[in-house]
Design a protein around this motif. Structure first.
Motif, PDB file in Angstrom:
ATOM      1  N   CYS A 120       0.845  -1.188   0.000  1.00  0.00           N
ATOM      2  CA  CYS A 120       0.000   0.000   0.000  1.00  0.00           C
ATOM      3  C   CYS A 120       0.886   1.247   0.000  1.00  0.00           C
ATOM      4  O   CYS A 120       1.883   1.306   0.740  1.00  0.00           O
ATOM      5  N   ILE A 121       0.527   2.223  -0.825  1.00  0.00           N
ATOM      6  CA  ILE A 121       1.293   3.468  -0.918  1.00  0.00           C
ATOM      7  C   ILE A 121       0.394   4.647  -0.569  1.00  0.00           C
ATOM      8  O   ILE A 121      -0.691   4.805  -1.126  1.00  0.00           O
ATOM      9  N   LEU A 122       0.870   5.491   0.342  1.00  0.00           N
ATOM     10  CA  LEU A 122       0.198   6.747   0.665  1.00  0.00           C
ATOM     11  C   LEU A 122       0.842   7.853  -0.157  1.00  0.00           C
ATOM     12  O   LEU A 122       2.066   8.054  -0.094  1.00  0.00           O
ATOM     13  N   PHE A 123       0.043   8.554  -0.938  1.00  0.00           N
ATOM     14  CA  PHE A 123       0.562   9.633  -1.772  1.00  0.00           C
ATOM     15  C   PHE A 123       0.418  10.975  -1.057  1.00  0.00           C
ATOM     16  O   PHE A 123      -0.437  11.140  -0.190  1.00  0.00           O
ATOM     17  N   PRO A 124       1.224  11.985  -1.447  1.00  0.00           N
ATOM     18  CA  PRO A 124       1.212  13.264  -0.721  1.00  0.00           C
ATOM     19  C   PRO A 124      -0.087  14.045  -0.842  1.00  0.00           C
ATOM     20  O   PRO A 124      -0.445  14.791   0.065  1.00  0.00           O
ATOM     21  N   ASP A 125      -0.780  13.897  -1.974  1.00  0.00           N
ATOM     22  CA  ASP A 125      -2.064  14.569  -2.163  1.00  0.00           C
ATOM     23  C   ASP A 125      -2.788  13.891  -3.315  1.00  0.00           C
ATOM     24  O   ASP A 125      -2.192  13.129  -4.086  1.00  0.00           O
ATOM     25  N   ASP A 126      -4.067  14.158  -3.439  1.00  0.00           N
ATOM     26  CA  ASP A 126      -4.888  13.479  -4.447  1.00  0.00           C
ATOM     27  C   ASP A 126      -4.428  13.792  -5.874  1.00  0.00           C
ATOM     28  O   ASP A 126      -4.469  12.922  -6.747  1.00  0.00           O
ATOM     29  N   PHE A 127      -4.013  15.035  -6.120  1.00  0.00           N
ATOM     30  CA  PHE A 127      -3.588  15.414  -7.461  1.00  0.00           C
ATOM     31  C   PHE A 127      -2.307  14.685  -7.839  1.00  0.00           C
ATOM     32  O   PHE A 127      -2.187  14.129  -8.938  1.00  0.00           O
ATOM     33  N   SER A 128      -1.333  14.652  -6.928  1.00  0.00           N
ATOM     34  CA  SER A 128      -0.088  13.929  -7.189  1.00  0.00           C
ATOM     35  C   SER A 128      -0.331  12.437  -7.360  1.00  0.00           C
ATOM     36  O   SER A 128       0.405  11.762  -8.084  1.00  0.00           O
ATOM     37  N   ALA A 129      -1.366  11.924  -6.679  1.00  0.00           N
ATOM     38  CA  ALA A 129      -1.665  10.494  -6.760  1.00  0.00           C
ATOM     39  C   ALA A 129      -1.905  10.039  -8.192  1.00  0.00           C
ATOM     40  O   ALA A 129      -1.662   8.883  -8.529  1.00  0.00           O
ATOM     41  N   MET A 130      -2.374  10.951  -9.040  1.00  0.00           N
ATOM     42  CA  MET A 130      -2.584  10.582 -10.441  1.00  0.00           C
ATOM     43  C   MET A 130      -1.286  10.098 -11.076  1.00  0.00           C
ATOM     44  O   MET A 130      -1.273   9.120 -11.822  1.00  0.00           O
ATOM     45  N   ALA A 158       3.475  -0.105 -15.099  1.00  0.00           N
ATOM     46  CA  ALA A 158       4.208  -1.291 -14.654  1.00  0.00           C
ATOM     47  C   ALA A 158       3.356  -2.554 -14.769  1.00  0.00           C
ATOM     48  O   ALA A 158       3.799  -3.643 -14.373  1.00  0.00           O
ATOM     49  N   GLY A 159       2.150  -2.410 -15.289  1.00  0.00           N
ATOM     50  CA  GLY A 159       1.275  -3.563 -15.466  1.00  0.00           C
ATOM     51  C   GLY A 159       0.549  -3.984 -14.210  1.00  0.00           C
ATOM     52  O   GLY A 159       0.050  -5.121 -14.141  1.00  0.00           O
ATOM     53  N   LEU A 160       0.459  -3.087 -13.231  1.00  0.00           N
ATOM     54  CA  LEU A 160      -0.194  -3.419 -11.961  1.00  0.00           C
ATOM     55  C   LEU A 160      -1.601  -2.834 -11.915  1.00  0.00           C
ATOM     56  O   LEU A 160      -1.855  -1.723 -12.392  1.00  0.00           O
ATOM     57  N   SER A 161      -2.518  -3.572 -11.318  1.00  0.00           N
ATOM     58  CA  SER A 161      -3.905  -3.119 -11.171  1.00  0.00           C
ATOM     59  C   SER A 161      -4.140  -2.643  -9.745  1.00  0.00           C
ATOM     60  O   SER A 161      -3.612  -3.200  -8.780  1.00  0.00           O
ATOM     61  N   ILE A 162      -4.947  -1.575  -9.630  1.00  0.00           N
ATOM     62  CA  ILE A 162      -5.324  -1.019  -8.329  1.00  0.00           C
ATOM     63  C   ILE A 162      -6.785  -1.412  -8.066  1.00  0.00           C
ATOM     64  O   ILE A 162      -7.656  -1.160  -8.894  1.00  0.00           O
ATOM     65  N   PRO A 163      -7.074  -2.075  -6.961  1.00  0.00           N
ATOM     66  CA  PRO A 163      -6.219  -2.425  -5.833  1.00  0.00           C
ATOM     67  C   PRO A 163      -5.766  -3.890  -5.841  1.00  0.00           C
ATOM     68  O   PRO A 163      -5.182  -4.349  -4.858  1.00  0.00           O
ATOM     69  N   GLU A 164      -6.047  -4.614  -6.931  1.00  0.00           N
ATOM     70  CA  GLU A 164      -5.773  -6.055  -6.934  1.00  0.00           C
ATOM     71  C   GLU A 164      -4.294  -6.356  -6.673  1.00  0.00           C
ATOM     72  O   GLU A 164      -3.963  -7.265  -5.902  1.00  0.00           O
ATOM     73  N   ASP A 165      -3.406  -5.594  -7.312  1.00  0.00           N
ATOM     74  CA  ASP A 165      -1.968  -5.847  -7.161  1.00  0.00           C
ATOM     75  C   ASP A 165      -1.315  -4.958  -6.108  1.00  0.00           C
ATOM     76  O   ASP A 165      -0.339  -5.357  -5.466  1.00  0.00           O
ATOM     77  N   ILE A 166      -1.828  -3.764  -5.969  1.00  0.00           N
ATOM     78  CA  ILE A 166      -1.257  -2.822  -5.000  1.00  0.00           C
ATOM     79  C   ILE A 166      -2.326  -1.800  -4.634  1.00  0.00           C
ATOM     80  O   ILE A 166      -3.161  -1.422  -5.466  1.00  0.00           O
ATOM     81  N   SER A 167      -2.337  -1.398  -3.372  1.00  0.00           N
ATOM     82  CA  SER A 167      -3.336  -0.436  -2.887  1.00  0.00           C
ATOM     83  C   SER A 167      -2.728   0.955  -2.792  1.00  0.00           C
ATOM     84  O   SER A 167      -1.516   1.114  -2.579  1.00  0.00           O
ATOM     85  N   VAL A 168      -3.580   1.982  -2.925  1.00  0.00           N
ATOM     86  CA  VAL A 168      -3.103   3.366  -2.861  1.00  0.00           C
ATOM     87  C   VAL A 168      -4.094   4.217  -2.078  1.00  0.00           C
ATOM     88  O   VAL A 168      -5.285   3.929  -2.007  1.00  0.00           O
ATOM     89  N   MET A 169      -3.565   5.302  -1.495  1.00  0.00           N
ATOM     90  CA  MET A 169      -4.387   6.267  -0.777  1.00  0.00           C
ATOM     91  C   MET A 169      -3.869   7.670  -1.051  1.00  0.00           C
ATOM     92  O   MET A 169      -2.675   7.870  -1.291  1.00  0.00           O
ATOM     93  N   GLY A 170      -4.760   8.648  -0.997  1.00  0.00           N
ATOM     94  CA  GLY A 170      -4.385  10.035  -1.244  1.00  0.00           C
ATOM     95  C   GLY A 170      -4.558  10.889  -0.008  1.00  0.00           C
ATOM     96  O   GLY A 170      -4.637  10.397   1.122  1.00  0.00           O
ATOM     97  N   TYR A 171      -4.627  12.199  -0.231  1.00  0.00           N
ATOM     98  CA  TYR A 171      -4.826  13.151   0.861  1.00  0.00           C
ATOM     99  C   TYR A 171      -5.430  14.427   0.279  1.00  0.00           C
ATOM    100  O   TYR A 171      -5.056  14.845  -0.816  1.00  0.00           O
TER     101      TYR A 171
END
Length: 336
Positions: free
Chosen positions: A242-252, A261-274
């Motif tokens: 799981c990766i926490l990004f600095p803000d929602d805009f940067s999360a893009m 990289a061929g990864l699917s969200i959230p099946e392969d890796i999870s992400v969160m914004g702010y």
């Protein structure tokens, strides 16, 4: 344009009574007050601000110091929402706003000089380099100031609760089974320091070991830099879940790097914004994020600044926290 004398003649009262009615003073009857205000609306009366300023020794004008180094200006959705709330509230309180800058018609001046030039009664300071000597000069001057998301000694500050915001995100990931949580943070500011404190504190309380490489230094509101730091995390022998990004805009930018990289969200890796901006609600999958209360931040900054101006002897410098809330979405997978 109608004057106070015109209103007094129309309503059959004195100029003093008209003034009291328009200013909401209580020593006249409600019926007289309503009659005067109705006549003012009907006759198109507009107060003479120059005369009002001479009488009260105020301009009823507030400065806004907003310098976005990413040059997104008022397209910066988080700060534009805060400033819009500030503007709405100060207008309700009878004030106008002026943006403070270093240049005026080709003439260079300091922020403090611009405030004095425009005669502002006070200023709100947001999204600047708070270590800039010109910002420090303004904060230490005779101009009443309120800072947003930064604390100066013995000065009024309105603060988003960044410690608890990051803690809530970490705990949400933990509750969904994640034990390898990475954090890409923004440049070193008071906001970042508080978010880092929230991150490390909650990880320690949950018994999580955080590899040094999992905490990456990024830049707020910069998708390209966020993508770069995301690729660095993916290159690790044991990448985070799981990766926490600095803000929602940067999360893009981070999400694009994951997709490349061929990864699917959230099946392969999870992400969160702010931040909880509108973008986070329309992304696919919808982003798990911490929504800052921009309406309350702006309104509180306006209320406190006007209090400092109108009641300086009884208004104490405070640090006022404003909490937000966690917005759930589909970007975090539950790990068994």
């Amino acid at each position: 344009m109608s004057s106070l004398k015109d209103l007094a003649r129309e309503c059959g009262v004195s100029v003093a009574t008209v003034s009291k009615a328009l200013n909401g003073q209580s020593d006249i009857s409600a019926a007289t007050r309503d009659r005067v205000r109705e006549a003012a609306r009907r006759m198109g009366y507009v107060p003479n601000m120059a005369a009002r300023a001479m009488k009260t020794n105020r301009t009823y004008n507030l400065g806004v110091l907003f310098v976005d180094e990413r040059q997104s200006g008022l397209a910066h959705e988080y700060f534009s929402a805060v400033l819009d709330s500030f503007k709405v509230q100060v207008e309700k309180l009878g004030y106008d706003i002026t943006f403070v800058n270093r240049n005026l018609g080709g003439r260079t001046m300091t922020y403090l000089e611009h405030c004095h030039y425009r005669g502002v009664d006070g200023a709100v300071i947001a999204c600047v380099d708070f270590n800039d000597p010109q910002v420090v000069e303004l904060v230490n001057s005779d101009v009443p100031v309120v800072t947003i998301d930064h604390v100066f000694n013995n000065r009024m500050a309105v603060l988003s609760d960044n410690v608890n915001g990051l803690s809530a995100l970490v705990r949400y990931a933990y509750a969904n089974g994640h034990r390898r949580i990475a954090f890409i943070h923004g440049e070193r500011t008071a906001v970042t320091e508080n978010r880092l404190a929230g991150f490390y504190k909650s990880c320690a309380e949950l018994g999580l070991q955080v590899p040094e490489e999992y905490v990456r230094s990024g830049v707020y509101h910069d998708p390209d830099r966020c993508a770069e730091e995301t690729r660095a995390l993916l290159a690790m022998p044991q990448r985070p879940t799981c990766i926490l990004f600095p803000d929602d805009f940067s999360a893009m930018g981070g999400c694009i790097a994951l997709q490349e990289a061929g990864l699917s969200i959230p099946e392969d890796i999870s992400v969160m914004g702010y931040d909880g901006i509108y973008l986070s609600r329309v992304m696919k999958p919808q982003l798990v994020t911490w929504q800052q209360n921009t309406r309350m931040l702006g309104r509180m900054a306006a209320d406190k600044l006007v209090q400092m101006i109108e009641h300086p002897r009884v208004t104490l410098a405070e640090q006022i926290p404003v909490t937000g809330k966690l917005l759930e979405g589909g970007s975090v997978r539950s790990i068994e």
